[in-house]
Motif scaffolding. Structure first.
Motif, PDB file in Angstrom:
ATOM      1  N   ARG A   1       9.064   4.300   0.724  1.00 52.98           N
ATOM      2  CA  ARG A   1       7.722   4.019   0.203  1.00 52.98           C
ATOM      3  C   ARG A   1       7.668   2.552  -0.193  1.00 52.98           C
ATOM      4  N   GLY A   2       6.515   1.944  -0.020  1.00 53.87           N
ATOM      5  CA  GLY A   2       6.346   0.537  -0.378  1.00 53.87           C
ATOM      6  C   GLY A   2       6.963  -0.361   0.680  1.00 53.87           C
ATOM      7  N   GLU A   3       7.361  -1.564   0.266  1.00 52.39           N
ATOM      8  CA  GLU A   3       7.987  -2.481   1.207  1.00 52.39           C
ATOM      9  C   GLU A   3       8.978  -3.385   0.493  1.00 52.39           C
ATOM     10  N   ALA A   4       9.921  -3.899   1.272  1.00 52.73           N
ATOM     11  CA  ALA A   4      10.896  -4.871   0.790  1.00 52.73           C
ATOM     12  C   ALA A   4      10.670  -6.171   1.534  1.00 52.73           C
ATOM     13  N   HIS A   5      10.795  -7.284   0.837  1.00 57.20           N
ATOM     14  CA  HIS A   5      10.736  -8.605   1.458  1.00 57.20           C
ATOM     15  C   HIS A   5      12.162  -9.132   1.464  1.00 57.20           C
TER      16      HIS A   5
ATOM     17  N   TYR B   1      10.853  -6.749  -4.022  1.00 57.36           N
ATOM     18  CA  TYR B   1       9.858  -5.708  -3.808  1.00 57.36           C
ATOM     19  C   TYR B   1       8.556  -6.175  -4.456  1.00 57.36           C
ATOM     20  N   PRO B   2       7.495  -6.385  -3.668  1.00 57.14           N
ATOM     21  CA  PRO B   2       6.247  -6.906  -4.232  1.00 57.14           C
ATOM     22  C   PRO B   2       5.462  -5.870  -5.042  1.00 57.14           C
ATOM     23  N   GLY B   3       5.882  -4.630  -5.004  1.00 58.02           N
ATOM     24  CA  GLY B   3       5.208  -3.566  -5.747  1.00 58.02           C
ATOM     25  C   GLY B   3       6.114  -2.367  -5.842  1.00 58.02           C
ATOM     26  N   ALA B   4       5.553  -1.248  -6.249  1.00 55.79           N
ATOM     27  CA  ALA B   4       6.329  -0.021  -6.345  1.00 55.79           C
ATOM     28  C   ALA B   4       6.950   0.289  -4.981  1.00 55.79           C
TER      29      ALA B   4
ATOM     30  N   ILE C   1      11.645   1.739  -7.526  1.00 53.37           N
ATOM     31  CA  ILE C   1      11.079   0.615  -8.258  1.00 53.37           C
ATOM     32  C   ILE C   1       9.665   1.013  -8.639  1.00 53.37           C
ATOM     33  N   THR C   2       9.363   1.019  -9.922  1.00 53.63           N
ATOM     34  CA  THR C   2       8.031   1.434 -10.371  1.00 53.63           C
ATOM     35  C   THR C   2       7.250   0.296 -11.007  1.00 53.63           C
TER      36      THR C   2
END
Length: 167
Positions: free
Chosen positions: A68-72, A103-106, A40-41
């Motif tokens: 990488r990043g995080e999932a909610h 995903y709140p971000g990449a 996710i970019t």
């Protein structure tokens, strides 16, 4: 004997989201399991489908390993709860668990589904306030199941090799 080396197949490739399947219904024509690498970019507030996914109640078990990043991960009926899955952690989503993953971000993760992911067995819910047979299916088959968060554990750590276990 091992199978042949399987090249990943892009099953979704749109601006902000790429899903590459290495095992599953598209790449190997085997519905036993699916294994995908998802990237996710798109950043929050962009209106991306990855940052505003629908609720679903799949007929498969899913393991998500965050790279990488995080999932909610939101789950439940009525009293909803959220689990934040940070990079280096994994989450187990049992079959029949009402869940929404955003995903709140990449972000980047590996998802493994048993049996393989299929749009026919994902059962996304319609937008808020709408009704459909999909929603009726979820209510009829809903089990009181919750996701389980697992921290990763380095089981082998050597100067040139690290093996990390997620589940």
């Amino acid at each position: 004997m091992p199978s042949t080396v399987i090249a990943g197949v892009d099953v979704v490739s749109i601006p902000g989201l790429t899903i590459k399947e290495f095992h599953g219904g598209v790449s190997t024509k085997d519905s036993t399991l699916s294994a995908v690498h998802e990237t996710i970019t798109v950043e929050p507030g962009s209106g991306s489908s990855s940052t505003n996914n629908p609720w679903r109640c799949p007929e498969f078990t899913e393991y998500i390993l965050m790279i990488r990043g995080e999932a909610h991960v939101e789950y439940g009926d009525g009293e909803k709860a959220t689990i934040i899955v940070a990079a280096g952690s994994g989450i187990y989503l049992p079959k029949g668990c009402r869940v929404r993953v955003n995903y709140p971000g990449a972000a980047e993760h590996i998802a493994i589904c048993l049996p393989a992911f299929s749009p026919d067995t994902e059962h996304p819910e319609p937008p808020e306030g709408a009704t459909s047979a999909t929603l009726a299916h979820r209510i009829q088959n809903y089990l009181d199941l919750s996701p389980t968060l697992f921290p990763s554990v380095d089981v082998v750590k050597a100067p040139t090799l690290t093996i990390t276990e997620y589940f």
